[in-house]
Write an enzyme that holds these catalytic residues in place. Structure first.
Site, PDB file in Angstrom:
ATOM      1  N   GLY A 130       0.495  -1.007  -0.103  1.00 40.96           N
ATOM      2  CA  GLY A 130      -0.095  -0.330  -0.223  1.00 40.96           C
ATOM      3  C   GLY A 130       0.958   1.360   0.335  1.00 40.96           C
ATOM      4  O   GLY A 130       0.508   2.206  -0.538  1.00 40.96           O
ATOM      5  N   ILE A 152       6.355  -7.976   7.336  1.00 38.97           N
ATOM      6  CA  ILE A 152       6.405  -9.586   8.134  1.00 38.97           C
ATOM      7  C   ILE A 152       5.560 -10.271   7.085  1.00 38.97           C
ATOM      8  O   ILE A 152       5.938 -11.207   7.504  1.00 38.97           O
ATOM      9  CB  ILE A 152       5.801  -9.030   9.351  1.00 38.97           C
ATOM     10  CG1 ILE A 152       4.300  -9.230  10.225  1.00 38.97           C
ATOM     11  CG2 ILE A 152       5.963  -7.979  10.557  1.00 38.97           C
ATOM     12  CD1 ILE A 152       3.589  -9.485  10.768  1.00 38.97           C
ATOM     13  N   ASP A 153       4.692  -9.967   5.754  1.00 39.66           N
ATOM     14  CA  ASP A 153       3.870 -11.096   5.254  1.00 39.66           C
ATOM     15  C   ASP A 153       5.154 -11.153   4.034  1.00 39.66           C
ATOM     16  O   ASP A 153       4.847 -11.974   3.933  1.00 39.66           O
ATOM     17  CB  ASP A 153       2.233 -10.031   4.653  1.00 39.66           C
ATOM     18  CG  ASP A 153       1.551 -10.073   5.475  1.00 39.66           C
ATOM     19  OD1 ASP A 153       1.654 -10.617   7.185  1.00 39.66           O
ATOM     20  OD2 ASP A 153       0.546  -9.424   5.542  1.00 39.66           O
ATOM     21  N   MET A 195       0.071 -14.397  11.230  1.00 35.46           N
ATOM     22  CA  MET A 195      -0.343 -13.085  11.067  1.00 35.46           C
ATOM     23  C   MET A 195      -0.255 -13.848   9.092  1.00 35.46           C
ATOM     24  O   MET A 195       0.478 -14.972   8.740  1.00 35.46           O
ATOM     25  CB  MET A 195      -0.048 -11.409  10.870  1.00 35.46           C
ATOM     26  CG  MET A 195      -0.521 -11.293  11.764  1.00 35.46           C
ATOM     27  SD  MET A 195      -0.026  -9.325  11.717  1.00 35.46           S
ATOM     28  CE  MET A 195      -1.513  -8.841  13.179  1.00 35.46           C
ATOM     29  N   ARG A 197      -1.841 -12.260   5.337  1.00 38.81           N
ATOM     30  CA  ARG A 197      -3.859 -11.749   4.748  1.00 38.81           C
ATOM     31  C   ARG A 197      -3.823 -12.342   3.915  1.00 38.81           C
ATOM     32  O   ARG A 197      -4.770 -12.839   3.238  1.00 38.81           O
ATOM     33  CB  ARG A 197      -3.357 -10.197   4.598  1.00 38.81           C
ATOM     34  CG  ARG A 197      -4.420  -9.570   4.383  1.00 38.81           C
ATOM     35  CD  ARG A 197      -4.431  -8.477   4.428  1.00 38.81           C
ATOM     36  NE  ARG A 197      -4.152  -6.911   5.109  1.00 38.81           N
ATOM     37  CZ  ARG A 197      -4.836  -6.400   5.286  1.00 38.81           C
ATOM     38  NH1 ARG A 197      -5.920  -6.261   5.901  1.00 38.81           N
ATOM     39  NH2 ARG A 197      -4.126  -5.159   6.442  1.00 38.81           N
ATOM     40  N   GLU A 248      -4.019 -15.975   8.381  1.00 38.54           N
ATOM     41  CA  GLU A 248      -5.401 -15.744   8.712  1.00 38.54           C
ATOM     42  C   GLU A 248      -5.839 -15.374   7.122  1.00 38.54           C
ATOM     43  O   GLU A 248      -6.876 -15.116   6.994  1.00 38.54           O
ATOM     44  CB  GLU A 248      -5.132 -13.601   9.407  1.00 38.54           C
ATOM     45  CG  GLU A 248      -3.752 -13.192   8.570  1.00 38.54           C
ATOM     46  CD  GLU A 248      -4.262 -11.626   8.981  1.00 38.54           C
ATOM     47  OE1 GLU A 248      -4.197 -11.180   9.742  1.00 38.54           O
ATOM     48  OE2 GLU A 248      -2.672 -11.294   8.567  1.00 38.54           O
ATOM     49  N   ARG A 290      -8.192 -26.565  20.782  1.00 44.27           N
ATOM     50  CA  ARG A 290      -7.671 -25.527  21.385  1.00 44.27           C
ATOM     51  C   ARG A 290      -6.885 -25.005  19.806  1.00 44.27           C
ATOM     52  O   ARG A 290      -6.530 -25.366  19.108  1.00 44.27           O
ATOM     53  CB  ARG A 290      -7.169 -25.112  22.144  1.00 44.27           C
ATOM     54  CG  ARG A 290      -6.965 -26.367  23.613  1.00 44.27           C
ATOM     55  CD  ARG A 290      -8.536 -24.995  24.060  1.00 44.27           C
ATOM     56  NE  ARG A 290      -8.919 -25.736  25.584  1.00 44.27           N
ATOM     57  CZ  ARG A 290      -9.484 -26.890  25.636  1.00 44.27           C
ATOM     58  NH1 ARG A 290     -10.415 -27.326  24.573  1.00 44.27           N
ATOM     59  NH2 ARG A 290     -10.066 -26.970  27.128  1.00 44.27           N
ATOM     60  N   LEU A 297       1.629 -10.126  18.017  1.00 43.03           N
ATOM     61  CA  LEU A 297       2.685 -10.603  18.690  1.00 43.03           C
ATOM     62  C   LEU A 297       3.474 -10.217  17.695  1.00 43.03           C
ATOM     63  O   LEU A 297       5.039 -10.584  17.940  1.00 43.03           O
ATOM     64  CB  LEU A 297       2.207 -11.564  19.210  1.00 43.03           C
ATOM     65  CG  LEU A 297       1.950 -11.327  20.865  1.00 43.03           C
ATOM     66  CD1 LEU A 297       1.584 -13.104  21.585  1.00 43.03           C
ATOM     67  CD2 LEU A 297       3.057 -10.676  21.701  1.00 43.03           C
ATOM     68  N   ARG A 299       4.446  -9.297  15.248  1.00 41.48           N
ATOM     69  CA  ARG A 299       5.043  -7.538  14.927  1.00 41.48           C
ATOM     70  C   ARG A 299       5.736  -6.736  16.046  1.00 41.48           C
ATOM     71  O   ARG A 299       6.308  -5.589  15.367  1.00 41.48           O
ATOM     72  CB  ARG A 299       3.477  -6.462  14.951  1.00 41.48           C
ATOM     73  CG  ARG A 299       2.945  -7.324  13.059  1.00 41.48           C
ATOM     74  CD  ARG A 299       2.183  -5.618  12.190  1.00 41.48           C
ATOM     75  NE  ARG A 299       1.139  -5.342  13.367  1.00 41.48           N
ATOM     76  CZ  ARG A 299       0.243  -4.674  12.245  1.00 41.48           C
ATOM     77  NH1 ARG A 299      -0.248  -5.578  11.212  1.00 41.48           N
ATOM     78  NH2 ARG A 299       0.213  -3.281  13.105  1.00 41.48           N
TER      79      ARG A 299
HETATM   80  O1  F6P Z   1       0.419  -6.421   6.312  1.00 37.49           O
HETATM   81  C1  F6P Z   1       0.769  -6.897   7.851  1.00 37.49           C
HETATM   82  C2  F6P Z   1      -0.222  -7.096   8.662  1.00 37.49           C
HETATM   83  O2  F6P Z   1       0.349  -7.500   9.157  1.00 37.49           O
HETATM   84  C3  F6P Z   1      -1.338  -8.300   7.359  1.00 37.49           C
HETATM   85  O3  F6P Z   1      -0.559  -9.807   8.236  1.00 37.49           O
HETATM   86  C4  F6P Z   1      -2.659  -8.199   8.509  1.00 37.49           C
HETATM   87  O4  F6P Z   1      -3.216  -8.680   7.848  1.00 37.49           O
HETATM   88  C5  F6P Z   1      -2.095  -6.749   9.392  1.00 37.49           C
HETATM   89  O5  F6P Z   1      -1.133  -6.382   8.939  1.00 37.49           O
HETATM   90  C6  F6P Z   1      -3.128  -6.466  10.340  1.00 37.49           C
HETATM   91  O6  F6P Z   1      -3.043  -4.920  10.468  1.00 37.49           O
HETATM   92  P1  F6P Z   1      -4.063  -4.389  11.614  1.00 37.49           P
HETATM   93  O7  F6P Z   1      -4.383  -5.062  12.623  1.00 37.49           O
HETATM   94  O8  F6P Z   1      -2.618  -3.050  12.498  1.00 37.49           O
HETATM   95  O9  F6P Z   1      -4.428  -3.202  10.932  1.00 37.49           O
END
Ligand code: F6P
Length: 372
Positions: A130, A152-153, A195, A197, A248, A290, A297, A299
């Site tokens: 972005g 991090i992705d 994480m 996305r 996620e 579970r 965490l 990040r």
């Molecule tokens: O883009 C990095 C990331 O860590 C994604 O994996 C995650 O979906 C997103 O940021 C979450 O961002 P936030 O909760 O800070 O809006």
């Protein structure tokens, strides 16, 4: 690049945008020191570009003077000392209409004017997809700008790695290691959501390294029947627990992402993928199951040595790029070198996990179920 005259760089702005990632402060330090060595002033723009777009929102102004003293001792610190945001994208800026409706407006012209009004001659934009798309738009409008790949992705193209990824994978692996003992003690299935996305790099790398039994990533929509079979065969072989790693952005075949919120000017928020998988595994297998969400965490904390080093190298290389007249490029890791690629190329396509890559093949050879 002329050292004097109208085109000389005297002051550069640093912007950190999107979700934070370990290594941001190391980049800020390297950019500040390298700029200082050239006699340039460095300023941090608060919270992405909000410091320029919405300066009145800040008691001490929207810019932070970055001196060698100000950036001392921050290389190992997580977060960003200048703040960041993943809301208020200037290309899709949220504006409230008199009727209360929020619409997205392109405010990049205001941003270009704001940078000039603050005597910012060039920008180092540190961010993911972005933020670098914004940087590309600014470059097209004549702003001298160089991008630094953060996330991090690890989903940015044209660089072998983004900074922050190694730290996130290392921590996720440590967490998966820890889950083994509690899973074994209770004879449970433990589902861990990480994480990632739209790209499954964190889940794949930490899942393989942490010897997970199942890894579900966005690139391979899953069928829970194969997950159920894998867990059943594991228990029938005498193992009394199982570990499932879920990105996620993982989703069942034929279904969409687990979006929990979409606000104007911001990326969609995902959530609940791991919980959904855990509920379904528990229901289908009858095993005590579970789930745990590692989320933010991943990040936090100190960058690993690898991330610190590439962050410092990226920051120094970004300033070298500006000093040699480059603009509209992203610093990229191409071992053993750092090189420059056009921002347009880096942001054209997301770097997803290729289904024929060595790590996917390795996972399959190790008997890890990928949900297909
Ligand atoms: O883009 C990095 C990331 O860590 C994604 O994996 C995650 O979906 C997103 O940021 C979450 O961002 P936030 O909760 O800070 O809006």
């Amino acid at each position: 690049m002329p050292k004097t005259g109208r085109n000389a760089i005297r002051r550069i702005g640093i912007s950190t945008g999107g979700g934070d990632a370990p290594g941001l402060n190391a980049v800020i330090r390297a950019v500040t020191l390298a700029a200082n060595n050239r006699g340039w002033e460095a300023v941090g723009i608060r919270d992405g570009y909000n410091g320029v777009m919405l300066p009145d929102q800040y008691r001490d102004g929207g810019l932070i003077a970055l001196t060698p003293e100000r950036v001392r001792g921050i290389t190992h610190l997580g977060g960003t000392i200048i703040g960041t945001t993943n809301q208020g994208n200037p290309l899709h800026f949220p504006v409230k209409k008199p009727n209360g409706k929020v619409v997205e407006v392109d405010r990049t012209d205001d941003l270009v004017r704001g940078l000039a009004a603050n005597a910012i001659d060039a920008v180092v934009a540190i961010g993911g997809d972005g933020s670098l798309t914004i940087a590309n738009a600014l470059a097209k409008k004549g702003v001298r700008i160089v991008g630094v790949p953060k996330t991090i992705d690890n989903d940015l193209s044209k660089t072998v790695a983004t900074f922050g990824f190694d730290t996130a994978v290392s921590f996720a692996t440590e967490c998966i290691d820890r889950l083994h003992t509690t899973a074994a003690s209770h004879r449970r299935v433990m589902v861990v959501e990480v994480m990632g996305r739209y790209a499954g790099w964190i889940a794949l790398n930490s899942g393989i390294s942490g010897t997970a039994d199942v890894i579900l990533i966005p690139e391979i929509p899953y069928d829970l029947t194969s997950v159920e079979e894998k867990i059943a065969s594991r228990f029938s072989e005498g193992h009394n627990f199982a570990i499932v790693v879920v990105a996620e952005g993982a989703r069942p075949k034929g279904a969409g992402y687990s979006v929990i919120e979409k606000k104007a000017g911001a990326a969609a928020r995902l959530g609940g993928a791991g919980e959904r998988v855990a509920q379904e595994i528990g229901r289908r297998t009858g095993r005590d199951t579970r789930h745990v969400v590692l989320g933010h965490l991943l990040r936090g904390g100190s960058p690993t040595t690898f991330d610190r080093l590439i962050s410092l190298r990226f920051g120094a290389a970004a300033v070298r790029a500006l000093a040699t007249g480059r603009t509209g490029v992203m610093v990229a890791l191409d071992p053993p070198k750092v090189r420059y690629v056009p921002l347009a190329e880096a942001t054209a396509r997301m770097k997803c996990v290729p289904l024929d890559c060595d790590s996917i093949l390795t996972a399959r050879e190790l008997g890890i179920c990928l949900g297909d």
